[in-house]
Design a protein around this motif. Structure first.
Motif, mmCIF file in Angstrom:
data_model
loop_
_atom_site.group_PDB
_atom_site.id
_atom_site.type_symbol
_atom_site.label_atom_id
_atom_site.label_comp_id
_atom_site.label_asym_id
_atom_site.label_seq_id
_atom_site.Cartn_x
_atom_site.Cartn_y
_atom_site.Cartn_z
ATOM 1 N N ALA A 75 -11.485 -31.452 24.036
ATOM 2 C CA ALA A 75 -12.649 -30.665 23.604
ATOM 3 C C ALA A 75 -12.451 -29.174 23.855
ATOM 4 C CB ALA A 75 -13.901 -31.156 24.324
ATOM 5 N N GLU A 76 -11.784 -28.859 24.958
ATOM 6 C CA GLU A 76 -11.602 -27.441 25.305
ATOM 7 C C GLU A 76 -10.358 -26.826 24.665
ATOM 8 O OE1 GLU A 76 -11.532 -27.309 29.527
ATOM 9 O OE2 GLU A 76 -13.710 -27.510 29.729
ATOM 10 N N ALA A 82 -8.362 -20.286 21.203
ATOM 11 C CA ALA A 82 -9.048 -19.041 20.815
ATOM 12 C C ALA A 82 -8.864 -17.962 21.875
ATOM 13 C CB ALA A 82 -10.529 -19.316 20.575
ATOM 14 N N LEU A 83 -8.963 -18.369 23.157
ATOM 15 C CA LEU A 83 -8.754 -17.395 24.235
ATOM 16 C C LEU A 83 -7.324 -16.863 24.237
ATOM 17 C CD1 LEU A 83 -10.699 -19.100 27.186
ATOM 18 C CD2 LEU A 83 -11.378 -17.078 25.874
ATOM 19 N N TRP A 84 -6.363 -17.758 23.931
ATOM 20 C CA TRP A 84 -4.967 -17.321 23.884
ATOM 21 C C TRP A 84 -4.746 -16.314 22.769
ATOM 22 C CZ3 TRP A 84 -0.823 -17.611 20.484
ATOM 23 C CH2 TRP A 84 0.426 -17.305 21.035
ATOM 24 N N TYR A 85 -5.346 -16.625 21.596
ATOM 25 C CA TYR A 85 -5.232 -15.688 20.478
ATOM 26 C C TYR A 85 -5.923 -14.365 20.789
ATOM 27 C CZ TYR A 85 -3.241 -19.217 17.388
ATOM 28 O OH TYR A 85 -2.406 -20.142 16.811
ATOM 29 N N MET A 86 -7.062 -14.453 21.472
ATOM 30 C CA MET A 86 -7.766 -13.214 21.841
ATOM 31 C C MET A 86 -6.923 -12.385 22.811
ATOM 32 S SD MET A 86 -11.711 -14.503 22.275
ATOM 33 C CE MET A 86 -12.200 -12.908 22.914
ATOM 34 N N SER A 87 -6.297 -13.064 23.796
ATOM 35 C CA SER A 87 -5.448 -12.347 24.751
ATOM 36 C C SER A 87 -4.250 -11.720 24.048
ATOM 37 C CB SER A 87 -4.967 -13.304 25.849
ATOM 38 O OG SER A 87 -6.069 -13.833 26.550
#
Length: 308
Positions: A75-76, A82-87
């Motif tokens: 689920a996460e 998304a967090l990895w892409y944002m970073s």
């Protein structure tokens, strides 16, 4: 996904071996709460120890309970991605900003780099090459203009100094006197052409009393050295030495001490004259005054002087 009755009988389960089996109390805390009437979503852990996100729904008109499970890791995963892409995007943006800032700084500091390189190479440049030809604006243009003005003023001073030194050297070399300088140990470091004409250039690096001295004696030289150690000026000090041809020369010198801006003693400088011919003429005149010019015998004036 699973389906169970209010009596804990499992009707649908991904593990077929558990179908038509009863869910025992304590196996799943959220299911236990659902049996008691809870409806909603929460986080729990199954019998295998896997963390789950679980949603519970009571079906209408039945005592059946619909349970939908999803592993927390699954689920996460979109959120982590998304967090990895944002970073990654933030890092790329920061690098882009740093690169742009570096380019802007390089462009802004390029005139200063050119000025620094020109100043470093300035001693090797001549004429108009010493002036900095740089297109700039604002404070950089003001700095370039001030630098060129300073270079022009310095070049003018150097030319004036060279002309002054050339005039002094020319006058000194045409004079029968000479100019000399000594270091703090009283060794000759510089002499003008007149001194070299006296065939004493080989004495550079030596003190005056290290030359081929004929006169005066040690006592007079000691007094002269004491005067130098007191850093006092002196005038018309006369001594005799023997040159490379074996001739005795009579020299008269005058000097003054040299101090730097901090008051530290740096040596002596002064002038000198070769008075050998004058001294010989004076001795010849004195001889002729007391001797007969034809026979060389003592005359009446010498006899009278001796009687007196």
């Amino acid at each position: 996904m699973g389906l169970a009755t209010g009596e804990r009988l499992i009707l649908v389960h991904q593990d077929k071996s558990r179908i038509m089996q009863r869910n025992q109390p304590g196996q799943n805390a959220l299911v236990d709460r659902a049996i008691e009437g809870f409806e909603g979503s929460g986080r729990t852990r199954n019998a295998a120890g896997v963390d789950l996100l679980t949603s519970v729904k009571h079906l209408k008109n039945t005592d059946w309970i619909l349970v939908v499970n999803m592993p927390v890791a699954e689920a996460e995963e979109p959120l982590r991605r998304a967090l990895w892409y944002m970073s990654l995007g933030a890092t790329a943006l920061a690098l882009l900003v740093l690169a742009l800032a570096w380019l802007i700084m390089q462009r802004a500091l390029a005139p200063l780099a050119t000025l620094t390189r020109h100043v470093r190479e300035l001693p090797t440049k001549r004429g108009t090459e010493r002036l900095l030809a740089l297109r700039a604006s604002g404070e950089i243009a003001t700095l370039v203009r001030a630098f060129n003005e300073q270079v022009q003023a310095s070049d003018r001073q150097q030319e004036e100094l060279k002309e002054s030194e050339a005039r002094f050297r020319s006058l000194a070399e045409m004079s029968t006197d000479w100019f000399w300088e000594q270091d703090e140990l009283y060794r000759f470091t510089q002499v003008s052409q007149g001194f070299r004409n006296s065939e004493m250039a080989a004495q550079l690096g030596k003190t005056r009393w290290e030359q081929a001295i004929v006169a005066p004696g040690p006592q007079e030289w000691e007094l002269h050295r004491q005067l130098l150690d007191r850093r006092e000026p002196f005038s018309n000090f006369i001594y005799q030495l023997r040159d490379s041809d074996g001739r005795v020369r009579t020299l008269a010198i005058s000097g003054t001490p040299i101090f730097d801006e901090q008051g530290v003693f740096r040596g002596y400088r002064g002038v000198g004259s070769d008075i050998s011919d004058r001294r010989a003429a004076e001795q010849r005149i004195e001889y002729l005054a007391y001797h007969d010019a034809l026979t060389g015998l003592p005359n009446r004036l010498l006899v009278q002087d001796r009687f007196e």
